[in-house]
Write a protein that holds these residues in place. Structure first.
Motif, PDB file in Angstrom:
ATOM      1  N   LEU A 365       0.777  -1.100   0.148  1.00 26.12           N
ATOM      2  CA  LEU A 365       0.072   0.136  -0.203  1.00 26.12           C
ATOM      3  C   LEU A 365       0.906   0.998   0.058  1.00 26.12           C
ATOM      4  O   LEU A 365       1.661   1.677   1.039  1.00 26.12           O
ATOM      5  N   GLY A 366       1.195   1.885  -1.083  1.00 28.51           N
ATOM      6  CA  GLY A 366       1.945   3.006  -1.126  1.00 28.51           C
ATOM      7  C   GLY A 366       3.284   2.694  -2.159  1.00 28.51           C
ATOM      8  O   GLY A 366       3.057   1.490  -2.721  1.00 28.51           O
ATOM      9  N   PRO A 367       4.108   3.532  -2.411  1.00 31.00           N
ATOM     10  CA  PRO A 367       4.367   4.578  -1.178  1.00 31.00           C
ATOM     11  C   PRO A 367       3.515   5.952  -1.494  1.00 31.00           C
ATOM     12  O   PRO A 367       3.647   6.689  -2.589  1.00 31.00           O
ATOM     13  N   GLY A 368       2.694   6.222  -0.463  1.00 31.12           N
ATOM     14  CA  GLY A 368       1.981   7.648  -0.574  1.00 31.12           C
ATOM     15  C   GLY A 368       0.907   7.558  -1.535  1.00 31.12           C
ATOM     16  O   GLY A 368      -0.005   6.676  -2.071  1.00 31.12           O
ATOM     17  N   LYS A 369       0.542   8.725  -1.947  1.00 29.65           N
ATOM     18  CA  LYS A 369      -0.418   9.058  -3.124  1.00 29.65           C
ATOM     19  C   LYS A 369       0.194  10.300  -4.014  1.00 29.65           C
ATOM     20  O   LYS A 369       1.321  10.863  -3.949  1.00 29.65           O
ATOM     21  N   ASP A 370      -0.428  10.264  -5.167  1.00 29.49           N
ATOM     22  CA  ASP A 370      -0.050  11.298  -6.291  1.00 29.49           C
ATOM     23  C   ASP A 370      -0.512  12.481  -5.860  1.00 29.49           C
ATOM     24  O   ASP A 370      -1.173  12.866  -4.820  1.00 29.49           O
ATOM     25  N   ASP A 371      -0.186  13.551  -6.860  1.00 27.60           N
ATOM     26  CA  ASP A 371      -0.559  15.178  -6.363  1.00 27.60           C
ATOM     27  C   ASP A 371      -2.282  15.238  -6.590  1.00 27.60           C
ATOM     28  O   ASP A 371      -2.750  16.293  -6.124  1.00 27.60           O
ATOM     29  N   THR A 372      -2.869  14.396  -6.957  1.00 23.57           N
ATOM     30  CA  THR A 372      -4.523  14.388  -7.001  1.00 23.57           C
ATOM     31  C   THR A 372      -4.943  13.655  -5.903  1.00 23.57           C
ATOM     32  O   THR A 372      -6.214  13.597  -5.791  1.00 23.57           O
ATOM     33  N   GLY A 373      -4.216  13.054  -4.952  1.00 24.94           N
ATOM     34  CA  GLY A 373      -4.670  12.422  -3.646  1.00 24.94           C
ATOM     35  C   GLY A 373      -5.008  10.927  -4.269  1.00 24.94           C
ATOM     36  O   GLY A 373      -5.522  10.057  -3.154  1.00 24.94           O
ATOM     37  N   VAL A 374      -4.729  10.107  -5.128  1.00 25.70           N
ATOM     38  CA  VAL A 374      -5.091   8.844  -5.545  1.00 25.70           C
ATOM     39  C   VAL A 374      -3.906   8.106  -5.205  1.00 25.70           C
ATOM     40  O   VAL A 374      -2.596   8.369  -5.395  1.00 25.70           O
ATOM     41  N   SER A 375      -4.128   7.163  -4.532  1.00 26.62           N
ATOM     42  CA  SER A 375      -2.982   6.062  -3.906  1.00 26.62           C
ATOM     43  C   SER A 375      -2.130   5.527  -4.824  1.00 26.62           C
ATOM     44  O   SER A 375      -2.840   5.070  -5.939  1.00 26.62           O
ATOM     45  N   VAL A 376      -0.956   5.198  -4.703  1.00 22.34           N
ATOM     46  CA  VAL A 376       0.092   4.307  -5.349  1.00 22.34           C
ATOM     47  C   VAL A 376      -0.136   2.967  -4.616  1.00 22.34           C
ATOM     48  O   VAL A 376       0.085   2.786  -3.429  1.00 22.34           O
TER      49      VAL A 376
END
Length: 566
Positions: A365-376
């Motif tokens: 789960l991740g790492p983090g999210k992109d600049d639109t808030g969608v998870s990676v």
């Protein structure tokens, strides 16, 4: 007189049997404990049944080897259903029909073994490996991935898709001839595929789930849950075709048995000769070995052109192996070829008693999210290929890993998986941490994306992390683990790696737990860790992959060989 005597003897026998039967029954009001066995999807299912008179009061599944998250649903639910109904006439758990029926049969076997005899396993001849002597030995690992469109569509006209990862662990001599080989495949399909035992993937969280045929009756029951929990559960249940075992039967035998036959055929050949064998003796239409009596003109013409000796050889091969060596189910020939291209010399190895190969998938789960808030999100598959001596100590080790991430991950060399045709995901095309748009998957892009997957070793010098490339760090760990058993590798990890992130301990950590664990070590242990962390600081067990678990699984999957290097 003889007739009267015969009647008397018969009566005595009947009374004797009745008396014996009565003696085996528990007195009224007392509990009776019985055991039974049934044949599950992956092996025997053993149960203990407790009854009082005619009432079943308890059913316990004592042992099984069913698939976690699939067959285990039946293990959790069927015993209680039987107790509640006081009967084995209960409904199977959706998606776990075979395991449900195995538990029911095991209970029936316990209650009435005469009517429901214990299933007998086929006796397989235990062949000793042939002794092999070589002047030099090379170990190779090859990987090849293929997407598959189909088979067909479900009853709502939604297509079925799958991806297939073939991995080959091969030993070569100094002339490039194959000394020993283990090939396996991880096939994962959309959950509307109706075959029981198939690992499933619905797509990433947020993609809406996928049509689901939960009880494998060729009818869609709804959609899978579009959650991170389902994403995790699906990946954690993935198993390779060899791990699916004897229950995965196709054509001439189980997948494992058929692959064993091909491996036996290819031992002694070079990779070029394997390719030539495939080109000459397999169908140009489907990659299967040629057989007499084909109704396909191309195959018939190709077969008829062979000599009597070649036809006899093929008859022997196809008596045990009829599956394809190269089709959308997997490109086995290419994986073998790549294992030769990736081979490394084993200069210190003298004797090998067994070889093991394993794949261990893991979610991230991740790492983090992109600049639109969608998870990676990413999927990590660790491949461990090990040689063991007679004491189970590692003689050689070759670990590799495939990590594929959603296309909004900003790493330039990361292989991507956007999903199945019809699904879409955010895309950071130029890896600048900004989403450039959305990719909607087509049949062609699905196939191209999977075809382009490369492992971390194949990503080479460009994949640098911490103290060096992934490959250089893994080489350091492999060097460290030579001479250890799989249990000792696990013990080393538990003692010398962080409980927080799985990385080797280092002096000066700002994490209190790691500092305390490091400070408790001896000077010699700290010196050893200083040497290790000078070249390898990556984690051995985290969301990126469970390397330790894969090594342990390779030991569990080992097969005997008898190799001496002189």
């Amino acid at each position: 007189m003889k007739r009267i005597l015969s009647i008397v003897l018969c009566m005595l026998m009947i009374l004797s049997v009745a008396a014996c039967t009565k003696e085996t029954q528990a007195p009224a009001g007392q509990a009776e404990t019985l055991t039974g066995v049934g044949k599950g999807f992956a092996g025997e299912v053993k149960v203990t049944v407790t009854k009082e008179g005619d009432k079943i009061t308890n059913v316990v599944v004592d042992s099984h080897t069913e698939t976690n998250g699939i067959g285990t649903k039946a293990v959790d639910e069927i015993p209680a259903k039987i107790v509640d109904a006081n009967s084995t006439d209960v409904e199977a758990v959706a998606g776990a029909t075979v395991t449900s029926e195995a538990i029911v049969y095991a209970v029936n076997n316990a209650l009435d073994p005469a009517k429901y005899p214990a299933p007998t396993a086929a006796v397989k001849e235990d062949k000793k490996p042939e002794a092999v002597v070589a002047a030099e030995v090379y170990q190779g690992f090859g990987f090849a991935s293929e997407g598959r469109l189909g088979p067909g569509k479900d009853d709502t006209d939604t297509p079925v898709f799958s991806f297939n990862d073939v991995f080959a662990h091969t030993l070569f001599d100094q002339e490039g001839r194959i000394l020993a080989m283990t090939v396996d495949v991880l096939e994962v399909a959309t959950p509307n595929y109706d075959g029981e035992g198939m690992p499933h993937f619905s797509g990433f969280p947020g993609q809406g789930g996928y049509n689901n045929d939960s009880n494998h009756d060729e009818k869609v029951d709804g959609k899978t849950e579009d959650t991170e929990e389902n994403f995790i559960a699906e990946i954690n249940s993935w198993v390779s075709k060899r791990d699916r075992g004897a229950s995965y039967v196709m054509g001439a035998g189980s997948w494992s048995e058929q692959m064993d036959k091909f491996e036996e055929t290819f031992v002694g050949m070079t990779v070029e000769e394997v390719e030539e064998w495939f080109e000459k003796y397999c169908s140009d239409l489907n990659g299967r070995p040629l057989k007499d009596g084909s109704d396909k003109p191309e195959d018939k013409a190709k077969y008829d052109a062979l000599t009597a000796e070649e036809k006899a050889m093929l008859a022997d091969v196809t008596s045990g192996a009829t599956m394809s060596l190269k089709d959308p189910h997997g490109d086995i020939v290419t994986a073998i070829k790549r294992s030769f291209e990736n081979r490394v010399p084993l200069e210190e190895v003298r004797e090998v008693a067994s070889m093991g190969t394993a794949v261990l998938p893991l979610h991230r789960l991740g790492p983090g999210k992109d600049d639109t808030g969608v998870s990676v999100y990413s999927i990590n598959k660790v491949f461990a290929n090990a040689l063991f001596d007679g004491q189970g100590k590692i003689a050689a080790l070759y670990v590799d890993q495939l990590e594929v991430a959603t296309p909004n991950y900003d790493g330039a060399s990361m292989p991507h998986f956007t999903g199945f045709p019809g699904q879409s995901y955010n895309n950071d095309e130029n890896h600048d941490e900004k989403v450039d748009g959305t990719i909607t998957v087509t049949d062609d892009s699905f196939l191209d994306e999977i075809k382009g997957w490369v492992t971390k070793r194949d990503r080479g010098e460009g994949y640098v992390m911490g103290t060096g490339t992934w490959e250089a760090q893994m080489d350091k760990f492999e060097e460290l683990f030579i001479g250890k058993t799989a249990d000792e590798v696990e013990e080393w990890f538990e003692k010398y790696c962080s409980d927080l992130n799985g990385r080797p301990l280092k002096d000066g950590s700002d994490k209190p737990e790691d500092k305390e664990k490091y400070d408790a070590l001896s000077d010699d242990e700290k010196a050893m860790l200083a040497d290790v962390t000078s070249a390898a600081t990556m984690s051995l067990n985290d969301g990126h992959g469970d390397l330790v678990g894969a090594i342990k699984k390779a030991f569990e999957n080992r097969v005997e060989i008898d190799l001496t290097v002189k």
